[in-house]
Design an enzyme around this catalytic site. Structure first.
Site, PDB file in Angstrom:
ATOM      1  CE  LYS A  13      -2.144  -1.003   3.912  1.00 31.57           C
ATOM      2  NZ  LYS A  13      -1.544  -2.293   4.298  1.00 31.57           N
ATOM      3  NE  ARG A  88      -4.231  -1.159  10.105  1.00 31.07           N
ATOM      4  CZ  ARG A  88      -3.142  -0.601   9.578  1.00 31.07           C
ATOM      5  NH1 ARG A  88      -3.200   0.626   9.105  1.00 31.07           N
ATOM      6  NH2 ARG A  88      -2.027  -1.269   9.520  1.00 31.07           N
ATOM      7  NE  ARG A 127       7.847  -2.768   6.208  1.00 28.58           N
ATOM      8  CZ  ARG A 127       6.519  -2.594   6.127  1.00 28.58           C
ATOM      9  NH1 ARG A 127       5.983  -2.099   5.040  1.00 28.58           N
ATOM     10  NH2 ARG A 127       5.734  -2.923   7.133  1.00 28.58           N
ATOM     11  NE  ARG A 139       6.217  -0.332  10.290  1.00 31.43           N
ATOM     12  CZ  ARG A 139       5.058  -0.335   9.663  1.00 31.43           C
ATOM     13  NH1 ARG A 139       4.969   0.162   8.450  1.00 31.43           N
ATOM     14  NH2 ARG A 139       3.988  -0.836  10.237  1.00 31.43           N
ATOM     15  NE  ARG A 150       2.230  -4.713  11.374  1.00 33.17           N
ATOM     16  CZ  ARG A 150       3.366  -4.623  10.663  1.00 33.17           C
ATOM     17  NH1 ARG A 150       4.463  -5.228  11.080  1.00 33.17           N
ATOM     18  NH2 ARG A 150       3.382  -3.939   9.553  1.00 33.17           N
TER      19      ARG A 150
HETATM   20  P1  AMP Z   1       0.864   0.772   9.179  1.00 28.38           P
HETATM   21  O1  AMP Z   1       2.034   1.660   8.980  1.00 28.38           O
HETATM   22  O2  AMP Z   1      -0.311   1.157   8.339  1.00 28.38           O
HETATM   23  O3  AMP Z   1       1.210  -0.680   9.051  1.00 28.38           O
HETATM   24  O4  AMP Z   1       0.391   0.987  10.705  1.00 28.38           O
HETATM   25  C1  AMP Z   1       1.233   0.681  11.784  1.00 28.38           C
HETATM   26  C2  AMP Z   1       0.417   0.545  13.057  1.00 28.38           C
HETATM   27  O5  AMP Z   1      -0.232   1.774  13.355  1.00 28.38           O
HETATM   28  C3  AMP Z   1      -0.698  -0.493  13.014  1.00 28.38           C
HETATM   29  O6  AMP Z   1      -0.253  -1.803  13.279  1.00 28.38           O
HETATM   30  C4  AMP Z   1      -1.626   0.046  14.109  1.00 28.38           C
HETATM   31  O7  AMP Z   1      -1.113  -0.235  15.390  1.00 28.38           O
HETATM   32  C5  AMP Z   1      -1.534   1.541  13.897  1.00 28.38           C
HETATM   33  N1  AMP Z   1      -2.526   2.015  12.914  1.00 28.38           N
HETATM   34  C6  AMP Z   1      -2.280   2.571  11.689  1.00 28.38           C
HETATM   35  N2  AMP Z   1      -3.405   2.902  11.069  1.00 28.38           N
HETATM   36  C7  AMP Z   1      -4.427   2.542  11.899  1.00 28.38           C
HETATM   37  C8  AMP Z   1      -5.839   2.599  11.804  1.00 28.38           C
HETATM   38  N3  AMP Z   1      -6.462   3.099  10.725  1.00 28.38           N
HETATM   39  N4  AMP Z   1      -6.563   2.135  12.876  1.00 28.38           N
HETATM   40  C9  AMP Z   1      -5.970   1.633  13.962  1.00 28.38           C
HETATM   41  N5  AMP Z   1      -4.636   1.536  14.101  1.00 28.38           N
HETATM   42  C10 AMP Z   1      -3.855   1.985  13.074  1.00 28.38           C
END
Ligand code: AMP
Length: 192
Positions: A13, A88, A127, A139, A150
């Protein structure tokens, strides 16, 4: 155009969103990036979400909807928005629909990047390896344990959005296993 990129962690994404920013002058809204930024700058909210994120769980709808509301109401996006990692959950999807309606905007497309689970694990571990080699920060949630959480969060809380947007007539699914260029070409086709 306003679009959502939907897919599990590691589906590509962020990579595809970055390309659309370049090719179409769109604005990428990644709640993951916003939350990581809040942590780095040490805000109160950043402290609250840190542990939840590291374990791979979702932060509350209230927090992420607040972040998106702030971005959407504080500017105009010339080429439209790409929602990356948001919504999400179903309440987040409802909230986004209401927010866009308030602003007189609409959602044009929801693009699901389909990828096999085995590939996701390899991509995410890869990654982390690449970041480590390049001397970049890794990360905290890019490890096998958090990844399991996740993925579970994705299937329990996010995957229902596929049906939700299908029913709204907005969903297009794209093969996320193709090369980056081919996925990008598929997205361009959807966007027209
Ligand atoms: P990402 O970079 O999109 O993989 O997001 C990393 C982490 O941020 C996720 O595993 C969640 O803990 C939190 N997070 C990001 N976007 C959301 C969302 N829309 N709703 C809830 N938690 C989020």
């Amino acid at each position: 155009m306003n679009i959502i990129l939907l897919g599990p962690p590691g589906a590509g994404k962020g990579t595809q969103a970055a390309r659309l920013v370049d090719s179409r002058n769109m604005i990428q809204l990644s709640t993951g990036d916003m939350l990581r930024e809040a942590r780095t700058s040490g805000t109160e909210m950043g402290k609250i979400v840190a542990d939840v994120m590291d374990k791979g769980n979702l932060v509350t709808d209230e927090i992420v909807i607040g972040l998106i509301r702030e971005k959407l109401t504080s500017g105009t996006a010339a080429g439209g928005y790409i929602f990356d990692g948001f919504p999400r959950t179903l309440p987040q999807a409802d909230a986004l629909g209401e927010l866009l309606a308030e602003l007189g905007q609409s959602l044009d497309a929801v693009i699901e990047l389909q990828v096999k689970d085995e590939v996701l694990v390899d991509r995410i571990v890869g990654r982390a390896e690449e970041a480590r080699k390049a001397g970049q920060p890794v990360r905290a949630d890019d490890n096998a344990e958090s990844l399991k959480t996740r993925l579970m969060a994705y299937y329990k809380q996010t995957a229902p959005l596929i049906g939700y947007y299908y029913a709204k007539g907005k969903l297009t699914s794209v093969d996320g296993l193709a090369s980056m260029d081919d996925v990008a070409a598929s997205l361009e086709k959807v966007l027209g």
